[in-house]
Design an enzyme around this catalytic site. Structure first.
Site, PDB file in Angstrom:
ATOM      1  N   ARG A  83       0.842  -1.192   0.000  1.00 50.46           N
ATOM      2  CA  ARG A  83       0.000   0.000   0.000  1.00 50.46           C
ATOM      3  C   ARG A  83       0.883   1.250   0.000  1.00 50.46           C
ATOM      4  O   ARG A  83       1.961   1.269   0.586  1.00 50.46           O
ATOM      5  CB  ARG A  83      -0.896   0.028   1.244  1.00 50.46           C
ATOM      6  CG  ARG A  83      -2.174  -0.782   1.091  1.00 50.46           C
ATOM      7  CD  ARG A  83      -3.049  -0.634   2.316  1.00 50.46           C
ATOM      8  NE  ARG A  83      -2.427  -1.206   3.492  1.00 50.46           N
ATOM      9  CZ  ARG A  83      -1.860  -0.519   4.465  1.00 50.46           C
ATOM     10  NH1 ARG A  83      -1.852   0.805   4.423  1.00 50.46           N
ATOM     11  NH2 ARG A  83      -1.306  -1.126   5.483  1.00 50.46           N
ATOM     12  N   TYR A 212      -1.873  -3.303  -6.794  1.00 50.34           N
ATOM     13  CA  TYR A 212      -1.607  -4.013  -5.541  1.00 50.34           C
ATOM     14  C   TYR A 212      -2.817  -4.059  -4.590  1.00 50.34           C
ATOM     15  O   TYR A 212      -3.505  -3.039  -4.417  1.00 50.34           O
ATOM     16  CB  TYR A 212      -0.413  -3.375  -4.791  1.00 50.34           C
ATOM     17  CG  TYR A 212      -0.311  -3.977  -3.414  1.00 50.34           C
ATOM     18  CD1 TYR A 212       0.208  -5.260  -3.249  1.00 50.34           C
ATOM     19  CD2 TYR A 212      -0.836  -3.333  -2.305  1.00 50.34           C
ATOM     20  CE1 TYR A 212       0.212  -5.865  -2.011  1.00 50.34           C
ATOM     21  CE2 TYR A 212      -0.823  -3.928  -1.057  1.00 50.34           C
ATOM     22  CZ  TYR A 212      -0.303  -5.191  -0.914  1.00 50.34           C
ATOM     23  OH  TYR A 212      -0.332  -5.790   0.300  1.00 50.34           O
ATOM     24  N   LYS A 221      -9.747  -2.272   1.915  1.00 47.10           N
ATOM     25  CA  LYS A 221      -9.425  -1.113   2.768  1.00 47.10           C
ATOM     26  C   LYS A 221     -10.222   0.120   2.354  1.00 47.10           C
ATOM     27  O   LYS A 221     -10.632   0.917   3.192  1.00 47.10           O
ATOM     28  CB  LYS A 221      -7.932  -0.805   2.704  1.00 47.10           C
ATOM     29  CG  LYS A 221      -7.038  -1.988   2.999  1.00 47.10           C
ATOM     30  CD  LYS A 221      -7.232  -2.502   4.400  1.00 47.10           C
ATOM     31  CE  LYS A 221      -6.303  -3.692   4.622  1.00 47.10           C
ATOM     32  NZ  LYS A 221      -6.286  -4.145   5.992  1.00 47.10           N
ATOM     33  N   HIS A 241     -10.404  -2.273  11.836  1.00 50.22           N
ATOM     34  CA  HIS A 241      -9.342  -3.127  11.304  1.00 50.22           C
ATOM     35  C   HIS A 241      -9.126  -4.275  12.295  1.00 50.22           C
ATOM     36  O   HIS A 241      -8.099  -4.336  12.973  1.00 50.22           O
ATOM     37  CB  HIS A 241      -8.068  -2.279  11.151  1.00 50.22           C
ATOM     38  CG  HIS A 241      -7.013  -2.902  10.296  1.00 50.22           C
ATOM     39  ND1 HIS A 241      -5.697  -2.496  10.347  1.00 50.22           N
ATOM     40  CD2 HIS A 241      -7.062  -3.883   9.366  1.00 50.22           C
ATOM     41  CE1 HIS A 241      -4.990  -3.201   9.486  1.00 50.22           C
ATOM     42  NE2 HIS A 241      -5.795  -4.048   8.881  1.00 50.22           N
ATOM     43  N   SER A 263      -1.405  -3.803  10.041  1.00 51.64           N
ATOM     44  CA  SER A 263      -1.113  -4.741   8.954  1.00 51.64           C
ATOM     45  C   SER A 263       0.179  -5.504   9.256  1.00 51.64           C
ATOM     46  O   SER A 263       1.146  -4.925   9.742  1.00 51.64           O
ATOM     47  CB  SER A 263      -0.929  -3.981   7.637  1.00 51.64           C
ATOM     48  OG  SER A 263      -2.066  -3.231   7.340  1.00 51.64           O
ATOM     49  N   CYS A 265       0.883  -7.773  11.467  1.00 54.41           N
ATOM     50  CA  CYS A 265       1.223  -7.985  12.879  1.00 54.41           C
ATOM     51  C   CYS A 265       0.515  -9.221  13.441  1.00 54.41           C
ATOM     52  O   CYS A 265       0.319  -9.334  14.656  1.00 54.41           O
ATOM     53  CB  CYS A 265       0.857  -6.761  13.719  1.00 54.41           C
ATOM     54  SG  CYS A 265       1.918  -5.344  13.399  1.00 54.41           S
ATOM     55  N   ASP A 290      -9.434  -9.698   9.246  1.00 52.50           N
ATOM     56  CA  ASP A 290      -8.899  -8.367   8.947  1.00 52.50           C
ATOM     57  C   ASP A 290      -9.856  -7.216   9.264  1.00 52.50           C
ATOM     58  O   ASP A 290      -9.413  -6.173   9.723  1.00 52.50           O
ATOM     59  CB  ASP A 290      -8.506  -8.303   7.462  1.00 52.50           C
ATOM     60  CG  ASP A 290      -7.624  -7.107   7.118  1.00 52.50           C
ATOM     61  OD1 ASP A 290      -6.733  -6.785   7.928  1.00 52.50           O
ATOM     62  OD2 ASP A 290      -7.824  -6.488   6.068  1.00 52.50           O
ATOM     63  N   ARG A 382       1.862 -12.170  -0.533  1.00 52.90           N
ATOM     64  CA  ARG A 382       0.530 -12.470   0.014  1.00 52.90           C
ATOM     65  C   ARG A 382      -0.077 -13.724  -0.598  1.00 52.90           C
ATOM     66  O   ARG A 382       0.309 -14.142  -1.688  1.00 52.90           O
ATOM     67  CB  ARG A 382      -0.414 -11.298  -0.289  1.00 52.90           C
ATOM     68  CG  ARG A 382       0.007  -9.971   0.332  1.00 52.90           C
ATOM     69  CD  ARG A 382      -0.604  -9.782   1.668  1.00 52.90           C
ATOM     70  NE  ARG A 382      -0.084  -8.622   2.389  1.00 52.90           N
ATOM     71  CZ  ARG A 382      -0.669  -8.132   3.470  1.00 52.90           C
ATOM     72  NH1 ARG A 382      -1.757  -8.672   3.961  1.00 52.90           N
ATOM     73  NH2 ARG A 382      -0.126  -7.106   4.111  1.00 52.90           N
TER      74      ARG A 382
HETATM   75  O1  SAT Z   1      -2.657  -4.523   1.165  1.00 53.45           O
HETATM   76  S1  SAT Z   1      -3.747  -4.614   2.103  1.00 53.45           S
HETATM   77  O2  SAT Z   1      -4.104  -3.265   2.517  1.00 53.45           O
HETATM   78  O3  SAT Z   1      -4.885  -5.236   1.495  1.00 53.45           O
HETATM   79  C1  SAT Z   1      -3.282  -5.514   3.436  1.00 53.45           C
HETATM   80  C2  SAT Z   1      -2.855  -4.695   4.565  1.00 53.45           C
HETATM   81  O4  SAT Z   1      -1.948  -3.875   4.435  1.00 53.45           O
HETATM   82  O5  SAT Z   1      -3.437  -4.862   5.656  1.00 53.45           O
HETATM   83 MN    MN Z   2      -5.243  -5.334   7.162  1.00 52.36          MN
END
Ligand code: SAT
Ligand code: MN
Length: 598
Positions: A83, A212, A221, A241, A263, A265, A290, A382
């Site tokens: 991101r 991405y 998000k 979140h 994110s 963690c 998430d 991912r």
């Molecule tokens: O790339 S995402 O935003 O979907 C995953 C994350 O950073 O929590």
């Molecule tokens: Mn996330």
């Protein structure tokens, strides 16, 4: 104009009569000028067709049908692997509404600036129309989104991550204009022409220049957090979140917990954890890993729904020991992004089981050996996996009302200061603990990793309005709750003087969760410190853990000198949010500072 473009804009094959939807798609098609418009129905046949197309174009690489049936690998542009928070904007009519926590652009300016980039951006390309639903079908809380994209990768990921196709159009119906308008184009993936703009007042998202995850899968998000948090404030609920898990205790009673972590963690690991042998009477089930949409039920309890339908989890570090359930999720029908590939068509990443293979193809497509200086998989690589692959998926995952929440957990990644677990004295103190949470940055966002920053409620990159107002919204929720769930702060990442983690984490976090739930049930006492309530010696079940009492003490201890520094360092956030910071939050801090100084 090519013939097919004329045909495309007619949309004679559109599977809806909804005039508002048709008019908007038409308008966006006029802007972006695709050669073809394809309405996605979410069917298996469509998936097969698009997958074949993606393979033919080199967007997806098939993996071994024996080792990973139905699985594919995608390699992103190396410029486009996380991101980009600095290119993410919340375009409210006034700058104040977006808050000092967001980048802001005037909506008129943003539409004009991005409009120029979108102009003709899909020439020679196909525009896919993705109708999708965030939340279970039939739930009054679910939201419809439509994403227009030029990316087959996005379509195939959205198919896993959301309830896509017919179900969304049926939910929208023939007349409603109540849908999120998402426009996405990869353009040429040039970071100079990359913008992720949210228009909460128009329920609109324009994202350009990135393929991405969080930048391009707009349901996640962008809609389920940034836009939804804005709507939640207006409508009296919360978009967070947070993972959602079920925990059945040895007596067979089921509890549900939500937990916010930044994110990368460990949300996915916590949501799928396997209790250690000493706590084998416990059973964990996953509702979400998430995002959580929280509402106050008719019974005055807090209820949580997972708006997603799949997992977009971090690959490195995932293995049969740390998260066997995630490994089961990616056995079939998963898409891998930026992991390494083995000679026999399987995937690999740092921290997977066993020794690194002697030869690999790395995430960029180059030959790799264990002697290579760079990681084989990108640290933010991912997997996208259907939630239905999860062996411990909770039976309520599709329930329209969600699940009642017994406890709320906030947790950051902190090498020092923050103890393994601490309960707040009350709701307002809990909101304060979440609001002032710090965490080390990770590879999930572009920028330096490992720097401690304030990440209030793990929402810093995702709150779609002013963060001070957000804290105020949280505080207001309490008055409407008959039974506010207790709030906890946890930290699995504290390190000892030797630089090693003090707590083993993963499944062993069940020990902390057992204490949290005992506190929520009122069945165990706690020790009161100036900062919060902590387990008394012996309260935390450490049987079979393999740690000395001294090590447990180090993981759980509170050092008032360290907390003095911590409270001071929160000052920066408080100054930044000064205009809207609720007095209750400011006073909580002052009270703590005064107490510590005593
Ligand atoms: O790339 S995402 O935003 O979907 C995953 C994350 O950073 O929590
Ligand atoms: Mn996330």
């Amino acid at each position: 104009m090519p013939e097919n473009r004329a045909a495309a804009t007619k949309q004679s094959d559109a599977p809806t009569n909804n005039p508002k939807l048709l008019a908007w798609v038409e308008e966006m098609a006029k802007l972006t000028q695709p050669d073809r418009i394809v309405w996605c129905d979410g069917s298996e046949e469509e998936k097969q067709r698009l997958t074949k197309d993606a393979v033919d174009k080199g967007i997806l690489i098939p993996l071994s049908p024996e080792k990973r049936p139905g699985c594919y690998l995608h390699r992103s542009d190396p410029n486009d692997v996380a991101r980009t928070e600095h290119l993410t904007f919340v375009c409210t009519r006034t700058k104040e509404a977006s808050g000092p926590n967001n980048n802001w652009m005037d909506p008129k300016e943003a539409y004009a600036k991005l409009g120029k980039l979108f102009e003709g951006s899909m020439k020679g390309r196909t525009m896919y129309v993705i109708p999708y639903l965030m939340g279970p079908a039939g739930s009054p809380f679910s939201k419809v989104g439509i994403e227009l994209t030029d990316s087959i990768y996005v379509v195939l990921n959205m198919r896993i991550m959301t309830r896509m196709g017919r179900v969304a159009l049926d939910t929208l119906g023939d007349t409603s204009g109540d849908f999120n308008r998402g426009l996405h184009c990869t353009l040429d993936l040039d970071p100079e022409k990359r913008f992720i703009c949210h228009f909460p007042e128009d329920n609109t998202i324009w994202s350009i220049g990135s393929g991405y995850g969080g930048n391009a899968l707009l349901g996640k998000k962008c809609l389920a957090l940034r836009i939804a948090s804005f709507l939640g404030r207006e409508e009296g609920w919360l978009a967070e979140h947070m993972l959602i898990l079920g925990a059945e205790d040895p007596q067979g009673k089921k509890h549900y917990v939500v937990a916010a972590f930044p994110s990368a963690c460990g949300k996915t690991n916590f949501a799928m954890m396997v209790p250690p042998p000493a706590l084998k009477g416990w059973k964990i089930t996953t509702i979400g890993d998430d995002i959580s949409w929280l509402r106050i039920g008719k019974d005055g309890r807090l209820w949580a729904v997972n708006p997603e339908n799949g997992y977009f989890g971090v690959a490195p570090g995932t293995n049969k020991k740390t998260n066997p359930n995630a490994m089961a999720c990616v056995e079939r029908d998963a898409i891998f992004t930026n992991v390494a590939m083995t000679k026999d068509g399987d995937v690999w990443w740092e921290g997977m089981d066993g020794q690194p293979p002697a030869e690999l193809t790395d995430w960029r497509g180059n030959p790799w050996t264990p002697e290579s200086k760079t990681p084989a998989a990108h640290p933010n690589s991912r997997f996208t996996a259907p939630m239905r692959n999860n062996p411990i998926l909770d039976e309520t995952a599709d329930d329209s009302e969600g699940v009642p929440i017994s406890a709320i957990i906030f947790g950051g990644r902190r090498a020092t200061t923050v103890p393994l677990v601490m309960q707040s004295f009350n709701w307002a103190h809990g909101v304060y603990l979440g609001a002032t949470m710090g965490s080390e940055t990770t590879a999930a966002a572009v920028g330096q990793a490992g720097v401690v920053r304030r990440d209030p409620m793990a929402m810093l990159p995702f709150c779609g309005y002013d963060m001070g107002d957000y804290f105020g919204h949280w505080l207001k929720i309490q008055a409407r709750l008959a039974e506010p769930p207790p709030i906890f702060l946890v930290n699995w990442f504290r390190k000892g003087p030797d630089g090693k983690f003090l707590w083993p984490g993963f499944g062993e976090n069940m020990r902390v969760l057992a204490w949290v739930l005992a506190r929520a049930a009122g069945s165990v006492g706690a020790s009161e410190t100036p900062l919060g309530l902590v387990p008394r010696p012996g309260d935390l079940d450490t049987e079979g853990l393999g740690l000395t009492p001294e090590q447990v003490k180090q993981a759980t201890s509170i050092d008032l000198a360290e907390w003095g520094t911590e409270l001071e360092s929160q000052g920066e956030l408080f100054t930044k949010l000064e205009r809207t910071l609720p007095a209750a939050i400011r006073l909580e801090r002052e009270l703590l500072i005064a107490r510590i100084k005593n």
